[in-house]
Design a protein around this motif. Sequence first.
Motif, PDB file in Angstrom:
ATOM      1  N   HIS A 121       0.907  -1.184   0.115  1.00  0.00           N
ATOM      2  CA  HIS A 121      -0.031   0.079  -0.071  1.00  0.00           C
ATOM      3  C   HIS A 121       0.896   1.308   0.152  1.00  0.00           C
ATOM      4  N   GLN A 122       0.125   2.392  -0.096  1.00  0.00           N
ATOM      5  CA  GLN A 122       0.934   3.753   0.154  1.00  0.00           C
ATOM      6  C   GLN A 122       0.213   4.395   1.139  1.00  0.00           C
ATOM      7  N   ASP A 123       1.048   5.188   2.024  1.00  0.00           N
ATOM      8  CA  ASP A 123       0.427   5.720   3.142  1.00  0.00           C
ATOM      9  C   ASP A 123      -0.197   7.102   2.708  1.00  0.00           C
ATOM     10  N   ASN A 124       0.230   8.033   1.818  1.00  0.00           N
ATOM     11  CA  ASN A 124      -0.226   9.176   1.567  1.00  0.00           C
ATOM     12  C   ASN A 124      -1.684   9.088   1.102  1.00  0.00           C
ATOM     13  N   PHE A 125      -2.044   7.804   0.506  1.00  0.00           N
ATOM     14  CA  PHE A 125      -3.577   7.454   0.229  1.00  0.00           C
ATOM     15  C   PHE A 125      -4.461   7.817   1.703  1.00  0.00           C
ATOM     16  N   TYR A 126      -3.798   7.523   2.589  1.00  0.00           N
ATOM     17  CA  TYR A 126      -4.754   7.630   3.932  1.00  0.00           C
ATOM     18  C   TYR A 126      -4.440   8.981   4.471  1.00  0.00           C
ATOM     19  N   LEU A 127      -3.193   9.389   4.616  1.00  0.00           N
ATOM     20  CA  LEU A 127      -2.853  10.773   5.282  1.00  0.00           C
ATOM     21  C   LEU A 127      -3.272  11.945   4.385  1.00  0.00           C
ATOM     22  N   GLN A 128      -3.228  11.805   3.283  1.00  0.00           N
ATOM     23  CA  GLN A 128      -3.544  12.947   2.187  1.00  0.00           C
ATOM     24  C   GLN A 128      -2.866  14.187   2.571  1.00  0.00           C
ATOM     25  N   VAL A 129      -1.570  14.113   2.928  1.00  0.00           N
ATOM     26  CA  VAL A 129      -0.760  15.407   3.050  1.00  0.00           C
ATOM     27  C   VAL A 129      -0.762  16.350   1.774  1.00  0.00           C
ATOM     28  N   GLU A 130      -1.300  17.648   1.838  1.00  0.00           N
ATOM     29  CA  GLU A 130      -0.858  18.435   0.778  1.00  0.00           C
ATOM     30  C   GLU A 130      -0.518  19.629   1.278  1.00  0.00           C
ATOM     31  N   ILE A 135       6.063  11.345   5.583  1.00  0.00           N
ATOM     32  CA  ILE A 135       7.159  10.457   5.529  1.00  0.00           C
ATOM     33  C   ILE A 135       6.771   9.359   6.779  1.00  0.00           C
ATOM     34  N   ALA A 136       7.111   8.112   6.590  1.00  0.00           N
ATOM     35  CA  ALA A 136       6.953   7.287   7.891  1.00  0.00           C
ATOM     36  C   ALA A 136       8.349   7.020   8.664  1.00  0.00           C
ATOM     37  N   ALA A 137       8.349   6.923   9.941  1.00  0.00           N
ATOM     38  CA  ALA A 137       9.653   6.390  10.839  1.00  0.00           C
ATOM     39  C   ALA A 137       9.189   5.205  11.339  1.00  0.00           C
ATOM     40  N   TRP A 138       9.743   4.158  10.675  1.00  0.00           N
ATOM     41  CA  TRP A 138       9.220   2.796  11.099  1.00  0.00           C
ATOM     42  C   TRP A 138      10.518   2.167  11.908  1.00  0.00           C
ATOM     43  N   THR A 139      10.273   2.079  13.272  1.00  0.00           N
ATOM     44  CA  THR A 139      11.178   1.880  14.347  1.00  0.00           C
ATOM     45  C   THR A 139      11.386   0.201  14.619  1.00  0.00           C
ATOM     46  N   LYS A 156      12.019   2.984  -5.447  1.00  0.00           N
ATOM     47  CA  LYS A 156      11.767   3.945  -6.574  1.00  0.00           C
ATOM     48  C   LYS A 156      10.319   4.209  -6.949  1.00  0.00           C
ATOM     49  N   THR A 157       9.422   3.577  -6.164  1.00  0.00           N
ATOM     50  CA  THR A 157       7.993   3.943  -6.350  1.00  0.00           C
ATOM     51  C   THR A 157       7.632   5.101  -5.739  1.00  0.00           C
ATOM     52  N   ASN A 158       8.429   5.797  -4.780  1.00  0.00           N
ATOM     53  CA  ASN A 158       8.226   7.002  -4.375  1.00  0.00           C
ATOM     54  C   ASN A 158       7.833   8.135  -5.480  1.00  0.00           C
ATOM     55  N   THR A 159       8.212   7.774  -6.823  1.00  0.00           N
ATOM     56  CA  THR A 159       7.993   8.760  -7.843  1.00  0.00           C
ATOM     57  C   THR A 159       6.526   8.433  -8.482  1.00  0.00           C
ATOM     58  N   LEU A 160       5.869   7.389  -8.088  1.00  0.00           N
ATOM     59  CA  LEU A 160       4.628   7.259  -8.654  1.00  0.00           C
ATOM     60  C   LEU A 160       3.531   8.173  -7.991  1.00  0.00           C
ATOM     61  N   GLU A 161       2.446   8.046  -8.692  1.00  0.00           N
ATOM     62  CA  GLU A 161       1.117   8.818  -8.163  1.00  0.00           C
ATOM     63  C   GLU A 161       0.439   8.037  -7.242  1.00  0.00           C
ATOM     64  N   ILE A 162      -0.271   8.542  -6.163  1.00  0.00           N
ATOM     65  CA  ILE A 162      -1.018   7.673  -5.320  1.00  0.00           C
ATOM     66  C   ILE A 162      -2.224   6.749  -6.107  1.00  0.00           C
ATOM     67  N   ALA A 163      -2.294   5.529  -5.986  1.00  0.00           N
ATOM     68  CA  ALA A 163      -3.197   4.768  -6.558  1.00  0.00           C
ATOM     69  C   ALA A 163      -4.231   4.270  -5.962  1.00  0.00           C
ATOM     70  N   CYS A 164      -5.335   4.062  -6.675  1.00  0.00           N
ATOM     71  CA  CYS A 164      -6.480   3.605  -5.882  1.00  0.00           C
ATOM     72  C   CYS A 164      -6.372   2.162  -6.220  1.00  0.00           C
ATOM     73  N   PHE A 200      10.402   6.295   5.209  1.00  0.00           N
ATOM     74  CA  PHE A 200      10.040   6.087   3.831  1.00  0.00           C
ATOM     75  C   PHE A 200       9.011   7.416   3.379  1.00  0.00           C
ATOM     76  N   ASN A 201       8.968   7.401   2.202  1.00  0.00           N
ATOM     77  CA  ASN A 201       8.191   8.549   1.583  1.00  0.00           C
ATOM     78  C   ASN A 201       6.807   7.923   1.281  1.00  0.00           C
ATOM     79  N   GLY A 202       5.730   8.865   1.614  1.00  0.00           N
ATOM     80  CA  GLY A 202       4.248   8.617   1.518  1.00  0.00           C
ATOM     81  C   GLY A 202       3.963   7.909   0.308  1.00  0.00           C
ATOM     82  N   ASN A 203       4.500   8.093  -0.902  1.00  0.00           N
ATOM     83  CA  ASN A 203       4.242   7.209  -2.268  1.00  0.00           C
ATOM     84  C   ASN A 203       4.608   6.031  -2.462  1.00  0.00           C
ATOM     85  N   LEU A 204       5.736   5.652  -1.729  1.00  0.00           N
ATOM     86  CA  LEU A 204       6.399   4.346  -1.666  1.00  0.00           C
ATOM     87  C   LEU A 204       5.534   3.170  -1.474  1.00  0.00           C
TER      88      LEU A 204
END
Length: 269
Positions: A121-130, A135-139, A156-164, A200-204
Motif C-alpha cells: 500500500h501507499q501511506d499518503n493514500f490515507y494521510l492525504q498530506v498536501e 514520511i513514515a519513521a518505522w522503528t 523507486k515507487t516514491n515517484t509514482l502517483e497515489i493509486a486507488c 520512507f516516502n508517503g508514495n512508496l
Amino acid sequence: MSHPLLTLTKEQKLHFEKEGYVIVKGLFSEQNLAEIDETFEEISRQTVPGYFEPDLHADGSDPLKRYPRVMHPHRFNETAKKYMLHQPVLEVLADLYEEEALAAQSMFYYKPPGSRGQALHQDNFYLQVEPGNCIAAWTAIDAADEENGGLLVVPKTNTLEIACPDVADAKESFTTHYVKPPKDEKAMPIIMERGDVLFFNGNLIHGSYRNKSKDRYRRAFICHYANESATHISNHYRPLYRQNGALVNLEINSNGGPCGDEFQNVYPH
C-alpha cells in the motif's frame, strides 16, 4: 537553497530521494528501547477503547485478535508521545523535508508468531498530506527479517502517483487494500536490527509478509509525519504536534483522492 544537514550524510539523503527510503541506525539508545518495551508490554494487558481493543481471551486461531495494533498511542500515553517527538528522529525528518516535521500519527505493532502481514500500500493514500507528503519513521523494536514478517518495499515507487487500491488477500493481509507494483518492480525485504529506523516516502509502495516464525514477535513503533509547509491532511490525523509538543491544526483534506469520495472514511492505517 538546500539546508545544512543535521544528521544524515549526503549519500543517505540521496538514497532517500532516489529509492524512496533510507535506514538510519543509532537514533534510539538501549535505554529508550527498554522504555518502549515496558510501556507497550503494559498496554498489551489492557483495553483502551478506540485505540487498542484486544480479545484478552482469544483462542489463538488469529494471533492479531489478542494482539491487534495500537492506534495513536500518543493520544493516551505520554511515553508514546515522547518517542513520537524523539529529537533524533525529528532531526532526520528535518533533513529529509528541509523544514520542520509535524507529527501526525503513532502506532505500535506486536505482530506475534503466525500473524498475517499487510498487503502492499501507499501511506499518503490515507494521510492525504498536501502540499508535500507524509514520511513514515518505522522503528524496529525487535529485529525484523523475512522469517518474522519484516517490512517489504518496492524501491523507486516514491515517484509514482497515489493509486486507488485493489482488494487484498484476506488470508495473508489483515488490511483490505492492495496496490500492485509496476510490472518491472519487485518488493524487496528490508532486514533491520533492533533500534534501526526506516524512513520512507508517503508514495512508496510497501507492506509485509506474515510472521512465519515459531516464537519471534516483530514489534515495531511506527510514526507518520507531515512537512511544516503542508496545509491539509485527512481528519483522522489531526491535531499534529511540533517537537516542543505544541498543537498544529491543519485544514481537513476533503479531496476524495484517486478513488473518489467513497474512500473518504477508510482508516486502515
